[in-house]
Scaffold this motif. Structure first.
Motif, PDB file in Angstrom:
ATOM      1  N   PRO A  12       1.049  -1.527  -0.193  1.00 46.50           N
ATOM      2  CA  PRO A  12       0.335  -0.254  -0.361  1.00 46.50           C
ATOM      3  C   PRO A  12       0.471   0.957   0.051  1.00 46.50           C
ATOM      4  O   PRO A  12       0.362   2.531  -0.108  1.00 46.50           O
ATOM      5  CB  PRO A  12      -0.787  -0.397   1.753  1.00 46.50           C
ATOM      6  N   ALA A  17      -1.019   1.371  -6.052  1.00 42.73           N
ATOM      7  CA  ALA A  17      -1.967   0.453  -5.471  1.00 42.73           C
ATOM      8  C   ALA A  17      -2.857   1.323  -4.820  1.00 42.73           C
ATOM      9  O   ALA A  17      -4.347   0.710  -4.985  1.00 42.73           O
ATOM     10  CB  ALA A  17      -1.334  -0.031  -3.671  1.00 42.73           C
ATOM     11  N   VAL A  21      -6.197   0.634  -5.722  1.00 44.35           N
ATOM     12  CA  VAL A  21      -7.485   0.740  -4.846  1.00 44.35           C
ATOM     13  C   VAL A  21      -9.092   1.806  -5.043  1.00 44.35           C
ATOM     14  O   VAL A  21     -10.138   1.343  -4.713  1.00 44.35           O
ATOM     15  CB  VAL A  21      -7.288   1.388  -3.417  1.00 44.35           C
ATOM     16  N   THR A  33      -6.496  -3.718   1.641  1.00 51.81           N
ATOM     17  CA  THR A  33      -4.691  -3.542   2.059  1.00 51.81           C
ATOM     18  C   THR A  33      -3.887  -3.879   2.514  1.00 51.81           C
ATOM     19  O   THR A  33      -4.250  -4.095   4.081  1.00 51.81           O
ATOM     20  CB  THR A  33      -3.854  -1.870   1.744  1.00 51.81           C
ATOM     21  N   ALA A  47     -10.642   2.050   0.485  1.00 55.45           N
ATOM     22  CA  ALA A  47     -10.206   0.893   0.900  1.00 55.45           C
ATOM     23  C   ALA A  47     -11.336   1.166   2.173  1.00 55.45           C
ATOM     24  O   ALA A  47     -11.257   1.362   3.326  1.00 55.45           O
ATOM     25  CB  ALA A  47      -8.783   0.905   1.707  1.00 55.45           C
ATOM     26  N   HIS A  50      -7.565  -2.268   6.351  1.00 60.95           N
ATOM     27  CA  HIS A  50      -6.121  -2.476   6.108  1.00 60.95           C
ATOM     28  C   HIS A  50      -5.587  -4.059   7.247  1.00 60.95           C
ATOM     29  O   HIS A  50      -6.132  -4.005   7.831  1.00 60.95           O
ATOM     30  CB  HIS A  50      -4.865  -1.461   6.124  1.00 60.95           C
TER      31      HIS A  50
END
Length: 403
Positions: A12, A17, A21, A33, A47, A50
């Protein structure tokens, strides 16, 4: 659209990335992520969450696949998008064990396309010009190597990442400004980086051809030309413009990927000399590339298409728009600082390249009202805030430089 997917994006901290996303999240899929830090992509509003893991593909290639497998199980992931070469190298061979589809080429095809020496050996049969080069198979040869090109050379490891003492290390391209500098540059590489490709320096502008290939067909294609880079001698593009790939060059790229038996995403990099029209192959990035946000801005959503392809879903055709420019904001600042503070020779640039404060100022003010920002977004501001904090930290402590 079929039911929304749950997608896991690695690395991430990378801008690719973040682009992934945003592109996949905007399409209505849940995106997580995974990494040892949230980085840019993990703080995006697109996102869903995480997953923090201690292992990373670079630091612990043995534990990384198992950590990702645990994340897949916990979040019920359908598709994993590996963003970097290190993650691709670790996850593609483990697809059967991980429990989710890994969006990329199969492991063997990825290895072939990522081997610069092999790619340059195969390319001429596909009708692609390659630079004049020599190969050093082992470190012992460095002490007696003599560069045959008066203007110096470019030194490239055959692979971008290697294993050193159980850790994945990134080994990049380096430049020797003159034949006398070559041996010192060679000595800076660890033995594990060999074989090294020693290439002539090819003049011209960086050009990229982007493809998503499947079963001998091109599902999507686009391209760009580099306007500015970090470092200025060649590296990550900081300002780039979308182009429609020239048909004969696109066909040659398709032949090259066919010869490599390659299916999946690919960025094929060239140096194009406007004075001669010569386009010389540099390498293949067998994954989503760093400037993928430009492709999305130009109307070709490669990250979403990659996820759809990985699931076996139809990939709707998309036509790119030419002339769209995308700017990496802080990268542009780094580019300007470099050319403002250092000489052309110190930056490994051709002798007549403009440098100094005027050149830096011109780079900073080279803006169009239609330019797209790569990181900053009014509706998703946290990634830019995170990157800005990281950039300031890199000024205070250079070892903590931005991605």
């Amino acid at each position: 659209m079929p039911n929304p997917l749950t997608v896991l994006v690695t690395d991430p901290v990378q801008r690719a990335a973040l682009a992934t996303v945003r592109a996949v999240g905007r399409a209505g899929h849940r995106v997580f992520t995974v990494g040892d830090t949230r980085g840019l992509a993990g703080v995006s509003r697109f996102a869903s969450g995480h997953v923090t893991i201690a292992a990373s593909a670079m630091k612990d290639p043995v534990a990384f696949p198992e950590a990702v497998r645990d994340a897949v199980k916990a979040q019920r992931i359908d598709v994993i998008v590996p963003v970097t070469d290190a993650a691709s190298r670790m996850l593609l061979p483990e697809q059967a064990r991980i429990g989710a589809r890994v969006a990329g080429a199969n492991a063997d095809a990825y290895a072939r396309a990522s081997d610069k020496e092999h790619v340059l050996a195969v390319a001429p049969a596909a009708g692609i010009d390659v630079p004049h080069q020599m190969t050093l198979e082992e470190a012992a040869m460095a002490a007696v190597f003599v560069c045959p090109w008066p203007s110096g050379c470019v030194i490239k490891p055959a692979r971008s990442v290697v294993i050193i003492d159980g850790r994945t290390e990134k080994v990049g391209v380096r430049y020797a400004a003159s034949p006398s500098d070559v041996r010192a540059v060679l000595a800076s590489y660890p033995p594990q980086a060999y074989p090294l490709l020693i290439q002539e320096r090819c003049p011209g502008q960086g050009v990229g051809v982007f493809l998503l290939r499947a079963e001998g067909r091109t599902l999507m294609a686009a391209g760009h030309r580099r306007i500015r880079e970090k470092p200025p001698s060649g590296g990550v593009s900081t300002c780039r413009e979308s182009v429609i790939p020239e048909p004969t060059l696109l066909e040659a790229c398709e032949r090259l990927l066919d010869r490599l038996a390659y299916e999946g995403p690919a960025m094929i990099e060239f140096k194009h000399d406007p004075a001669t029209g010569r386009a010389v192959l540099m390498e293949i990035n067998a994954r989503l590339w760093g400037s993928v946000q430009l492709s999305v801005d130009a109307g070709v959503n490669f990250p979403l298409a990659l996820v759809q392809w990985a699931m076996g879903w139809p990939v709707p055709p998309q036509q790119p728009r030419a002339g769209v420019r995308c700017v990496w904001e802080l990268g542009e600042l780094d580019h300007a600082l470099a050319i403002g503070r250092r000489t052309a020779a110190a930056l490994n640039l051709p002798p007549n390249t403009p440098v100094g404060m005027m050149a830096a100022w011109q780079a900073l003010v080279d803006r169009r009202w239609t330019d797209r920002a790569e990181v900053f977004n009014w509706f998703d501001p946290r990634p830019f805030a995170a990157e800005s904090l990281q950039w300031v930290s890199s000024i205070i402590s250079p070892s903590a430089g931005p991605a």
